[in-house]
Structures are given as structure tokens and as C-alpha cells.
Design a protein around this motif. Structure first.
Motif, PDB file in Angstrom:
ATOM      1  N   LEU A   7       0.834  -1.200   0.000  1.00  0.00           N
ATOM      2  CA  LEU A   7       0.000   0.000   0.000  1.00  0.00           C
ATOM      3  C   LEU A   7       0.870   1.252   0.000  1.00  0.00           C
ATOM      4  O   LEU A   7       0.603   2.209  -0.744  1.00  0.00           O
ATOM      5  CB  LEU A   7      -0.922   0.002   1.221  1.00  0.00           C
ATOM      6  CG  LEU A   7      -1.798   1.247   1.417  1.00  0.00           C
ATOM      7  CD1 LEU A   7      -2.654   1.512   0.189  1.00  0.00           C
ATOM      8  CD2 LEU A   7      -2.657   1.103   2.667  1.00  0.00           C
ATOM      9  N   GLY A   8       1.911   1.267   0.831  1.00  0.00           N
ATOM     10  CA  GLY A   8       2.804   2.419   0.872  1.00  0.00           C
ATOM     11  C   GLY A   8       3.485   2.662  -0.473  1.00  0.00           C
ATOM     12  O   GLY A   8       3.613   3.805  -0.920  1.00  0.00           O
ATOM     13  N   SER A   9       3.899   1.592  -1.123  1.00  0.00           N
ATOM     14  CA  SER A   9       4.534   1.724  -2.440  1.00  0.00           C
ATOM     15  C   SER A   9       3.553   2.284  -3.464  1.00  0.00           C
ATOM     16  O   SER A   9       3.921   3.103  -4.324  1.00  0.00           O
ATOM     17  CB  SER A   9       5.061   0.361  -2.913  1.00  0.00           C
ATOM     18  OG  SER A   9       6.041  -0.138  -2.029  1.00  0.00           O
ATOM     19  N   MET A  10       2.303   1.880  -3.359  1.00  0.00           N
ATOM     20  CA  MET A  10       1.275   2.384  -4.267  1.00  0.00           C
ATOM     21  C   MET A  10       1.022   3.881  -4.033  1.00  0.00           C
ATOM     22  O   MET A  10       0.883   4.660  -4.978  1.00  0.00           O
ATOM     23  CB  MET A  10      -0.023   1.595  -4.075  1.00  0.00           C
ATOM     24  CG  MET A  10      -1.131   1.967  -5.054  1.00  0.00           C
ATOM     25  SD  MET A  10      -2.656   1.039  -4.719  1.00  0.00           S
ATOM     26  CE  MET A  10      -2.052  -0.650  -4.900  1.00  0.00           C
ATOM     27  N   ASP A  17       0.031  12.308  -0.543  1.00  0.00           N
ATOM     28  CA  ASP A  17       0.529  12.698   0.772  1.00  0.00           C
ATOM     29  C   ASP A  17      -0.229  11.911   1.826  1.00  0.00           C
ATOM     30  O   ASP A  17      -1.338  11.421   1.574  1.00  0.00           O
ATOM     31  CB  ASP A  17       0.326  14.198   1.003  1.00  0.00           C
ATOM     32  CG  ASP A  17       1.077  15.053  -0.001  1.00  0.00           C
ATOM     33  OD1 ASP A  17       2.077  14.552  -0.558  1.00  0.00           O
ATOM     34  OD2 ASP A  17       0.669  16.209  -0.218  1.00  0.00           O
ATOM     35  N   THR A  18       0.346  11.779   3.026  1.00  0.00           N
ATOM     36  CA  THR A  18      -0.327  11.066   4.110  1.00  0.00           C
ATOM     37  C   THR A  18      -0.303  11.915   5.379  1.00  0.00           C
ATOM     38  O   THR A  18       0.619  12.698   5.596  1.00  0.00           O
ATOM     39  CB  THR A  18       0.343   9.705   4.405  1.00  0.00           C
ATOM     40  OG1 THR A  18       1.749   9.896   4.640  1.00  0.00           O
ATOM     41  CG2 THR A  18       0.160   8.735   3.255  1.00  0.00           C
ATOM     42  N   GLU A  19      -1.318  11.757   6.211  1.00  0.00           N
ATOM     43  CA  GLU A  19      -1.345  12.387   7.523  1.00  0.00           C
ATOM     44  C   GLU A  19      -2.095  11.465   8.473  1.00  0.00           C
ATOM     45  O   GLU A  19      -2.941  10.677   8.049  1.00  0.00           O
ATOM     46  CB  GLU A  19      -1.982  13.768   7.485  1.00  0.00           C
ATOM     47  CG  GLU A  19      -3.427  13.803   7.049  1.00  0.00           C
ATOM     48  CD  GLU A  19      -4.013  15.207   7.086  1.00  0.00           C
ATOM     49  OE1 GLU A  19      -5.234  15.314   7.305  1.00  0.00           O
ATOM     50  OE2 GLU A  19      -3.263  16.184   6.899  1.00  0.00           O
ATOM     51  N   VAL A  35       4.403  11.157  -0.003  1.00  0.00           N
ATOM     52  CA  VAL A  35       5.486  12.051  -0.411  1.00  0.00           C
ATOM     53  C   VAL A  35       5.732  13.070   0.693  1.00  0.00           C
ATOM     54  O   VAL A  35       6.864  13.296   1.122  1.00  0.00           O
ATOM     55  CB  VAL A  35       5.138  12.753  -1.738  1.00  0.00           C
ATOM     56  CG1 VAL A  35       6.221  13.771  -2.108  1.00  0.00           C
ATOM     57  CG2 VAL A  35       4.969  11.725  -2.852  1.00  0.00           C
ATOM     58  N   ARG A  36       4.645  13.683   1.180  1.00  0.00           N
ATOM     59  CA  ARG A  36       4.686  14.544   2.357  1.00  0.00           C
ATOM     60  C   ARG A  36       3.944  13.823   3.462  1.00  0.00           C
ATOM     61  O   ARG A  36       2.833  13.351   3.255  1.00  0.00           O
ATOM     62  CB  ARG A  36       4.043  15.900   2.072  1.00  0.00           C
ATOM     63  CG  ARG A  36       4.833  16.769   1.123  1.00  0.00           C
ATOM     64  CD  ARG A  36       4.089  18.064   0.817  1.00  0.00           C
ATOM     65  NE  ARG A  36       4.906  18.997   0.061  1.00  0.00           N
ATOM     66  CZ  ARG A  36       5.076  18.958  -1.257  1.00  0.00           C
ATOM     67  NH1 ARG A  36       4.463  17.997  -1.961  1.00  0.00           N
ATOM     68  NH2 ARG A  36       5.841  19.839  -1.873  1.00  0.00           N
ATOM     69  N   THR A 119       7.898  11.823   9.715  1.00  0.00           N
ATOM     70  CA  THR A 119       7.158  12.968   9.191  1.00  0.00           C
ATOM     71  C   THR A 119       8.124  13.718   8.293  1.00  0.00           C
ATOM     72  O   THR A 119       9.315  13.849   8.604  1.00  0.00           O
ATOM     73  CB  THR A 119       6.654  13.880  10.325  1.00  0.00           C
ATOM     74  OG1 THR A 119       7.759  14.232  11.192  1.00  0.00           O
ATOM     75  CG2 THR A 119       5.580  13.190  11.130  1.00  0.00           C
ATOM     76  N   TYR A 120       7.605  14.217   7.184  1.00  0.00           N
ATOM     77  CA  TYR A 120       8.512  14.772   6.177  1.00  0.00           C
ATOM     78  C   TYR A 120       7.805  15.828   5.351  1.00  0.00           C
ATOM     79  O   TYR A 120       6.774  15.563   4.732  1.00  0.00           O
ATOM     80  CB  TYR A 120       9.012  13.644   5.271  1.00  0.00           C
ATOM     81  CG  TYR A 120      10.017  14.071   4.225  1.00  0.00           C
ATOM     82  CD1 TYR A 120      11.311  14.407   4.574  1.00  0.00           C
ATOM     83  CD2 TYR A 120       9.655  14.137   2.894  1.00  0.00           C
ATOM     84  CE1 TYR A 120      12.230  14.798   3.620  1.00  0.00           C
ATOM     85  CE2 TYR A 120      10.569  14.525   1.920  1.00  0.00           C
ATOM     86  CZ  TYR A 120      11.858  14.857   2.295  1.00  0.00           C
ATOM     87  OH  TYR A 120      12.774  15.240   1.346  1.00  0.00           O
TER      88      TYR A 120
END
Length: 261
Positions: A7-10, A17-19, A35-36, A119-120
Motif C-alpha cells: 500500500l505504501g509503495s502504491m 501525501d499522508t497524515e 510524499v509529504r 514525518t517529512y
């Protein structure tokens, strides 16, 4: 775990982006695909632990692993070691999982989330720190964006106090135009003549030679949007060179404390 990695690779492939305010166990590895990556809420909880089989958790002393199980475990660990740096995450994150067993969780602190790039935010400026540059005496105070494409540096070199901003993707011509738009530039409480400002081309950047007197611990931002000293064409409306005050007061004293009056 493998499903979380897929899932993360997708997510990364599709540039999402994820939060999260709560994300633990396998969820963390899916979260890393963004990505962020950011947390939300006043008390976000992001956790990690050692991976395990449910049977082993219920009876950890029982002999129950086969050669196939050992092979699968090693393959999963290899997958995590490959996946994490590909997502831009520090491999020390995997090492932290050793702190929590089957019924525990290692909750990551805010500083750890940032340090390990869990976190990025690519353009976010990191806290100021000091380093010892190669082939140079003294120390260098530096802050950089998380993607390391931009940096601010404060250094005492050969009796000169230098403040520089380097931008690998910047426009040297724009910086030169802004330097030449005024006869002097107000920075850290001092008026710096344009003759004491150098523009760099590869990579692009700008270097201010500060006077050898105590500087004012103020924002390191250059060409800030709210600075009325510059024409609109020379205002940093995107906030690329705003920088951060986090750690600046203490670090500049370490870097140039012996070079100013």
C-alpha cells in the motif's frame, strides 16, 4: 506487514501525501508511502513494534518455528530494510522496533518523527545545529530544508563573519537582481553594503559579509514578503528563504561568538 508495504509503495507511485493522528504497527509502513507525511491533532500517536506471528505471541517459549518460518522472517526484514530508505526514512526507525514486544508499542516522540523522517515536509527548515566543516577552522552553524536542497549557514572564516543561503534549484540571476536593487541590505540589525554581498552560480546562492559586531538575533529570512525594503519583484512570495529561528540563538553563539565584538 507485506500488505502495508504494498500500500505504501502504491501511495508513493501515485504521489499521494499522508497524515495521521493515530497510526501504529503495520499502519506506520503504509504511512511512510506519502510524499509529504504529517501528523494532525495535539497529541498524535505513531507507534512501532517488533513484527511477530500471533501463535508466537500467545506462547513465546514454545518451539514452533520451521525453516520456512525463518526464511519468511528474513525475507520480511530484508523487505523492510529495502522499503524504508526508498521512502526516504532513516533505517534507525527499524532498530527502534526492538524496544517493543508483542504486547507493547514504541510510541515515537515528535523529535524522533522528524529526525528519522517519519514525518517529512521537503521544504521545511530543520533546527539550527553546528558542524565542523572539512579543511576549515572553527564551527559552522547550519539549517537546511528536509530535502536538503536549500541551506542557511553562518560561519567565521579568516576573520570574516559570513551568512550564506544556498539553493540547488534556485535562480542566481534573480538573486543578483535582488542584491543590486539596493545599495545596502538590512540583516541581523546591520546595514550590509551590496559590495559585501556575493551571488553564487553553481549551486546558486548568496553570501553576506556581516560586520564584526554583535548581531541581532532576528529572523534569518532574506527578501521576505513582509520586508518593505525590496520591490515586489524581489520579494520571496513563496517563502523559500524564510528559514527558522529554532536553535538559532544558541548556535550562532557557538559558531561566531569569538569573531564578533
Amino acid at each position: 506487514m507485506q500488505s502495508a508495504i504494498r500500500l505504501g509503495s502504491m501511495l508513493r507511485e501515485r504521489k499521494f501525501d499522508t497524515e495521521a493522528d493515530f497510526c501504529a504497527s503495520a499502519c506506520l509502513y503504509a504511512f511512510l508511502g506519502g510524499v509529504r507525511r504529517s501528523t494532525v491533532g495535539d497529541n498524535p500517536r505513531i507507534g512501532i513494534h517488533r513484527f511477530y506471528r500471533s501463535q508466537a505471541a500467545s506462547n513465546p517459549t514454545m518451539k514452533q518455528f520451521t525453516g520456512v518460518d525463518m526464511d519468511s522472517t528474513q525475507r520480511l526484514m530484508a523487505g523492510l530494510l529495502f522499503y524504508s530508505p526508498r521512502m526516504g526514512v532513516d533505517l534507525r526507525l527499524i532498530a527502534l522496533s526492538i524496544d517493543a514486544g508483542p504486547s507493547e508499542m514504541r510510541w515515537l516522540e515528535k523529535g524522533e518523527l522528524e529526525l528519522l523522517h517519519v514525518t517529512y515536509e521537503p521544504g521545511r527548515w530543520t533546527d539550527w545545529r553546528v558542524v565542523t566543516p572539512k579543511n576549515s577552522q572553527g564551527v559552522l552553524a547550519i539549517s537546511e530544508t528536509q530535502d536538503k536542497t536549500r541551506s542557511m549557514q553562518l560561519l567565521c572564516s579568516q576573520g570574516r563573519v559570513l551568512f550564506s543561503v544556498i539553493d540547488e534549484n534556485g535562480d542566481a540571476e534573480w538573486l543578483r537582481q535582488c542584491r543590486d536593487s539596493r545599495n545596502s541590505h538590512r540583516l541581523f540589525g546591520a546595514d550590509i553594503p551590496s559590495s559585501k554581498v556575493e551571488v553564487l552560480s553553481n549551486p546558486s546562492g548568496i553570501v553576506f559579509q556581516l560586520p564584526q559586531k554583535a548581531i541581532v538575533v532576528s529572523t534569518p529570512a532574506i527578501f521576505a514578503f513582509d520586508n518593505d525594503d525590496y520591490p515586489m519583484a524581489c520579494k520571496d512570495i513563496e517563502g523559500r528563504y524564510f528559514g527558522t529561528m529554532a536553535g538559532f540563538q544558541r548556535m550562532w553563539k557557538l559558531a561566531i561568538g569569538n569573531c564578533v565584538d
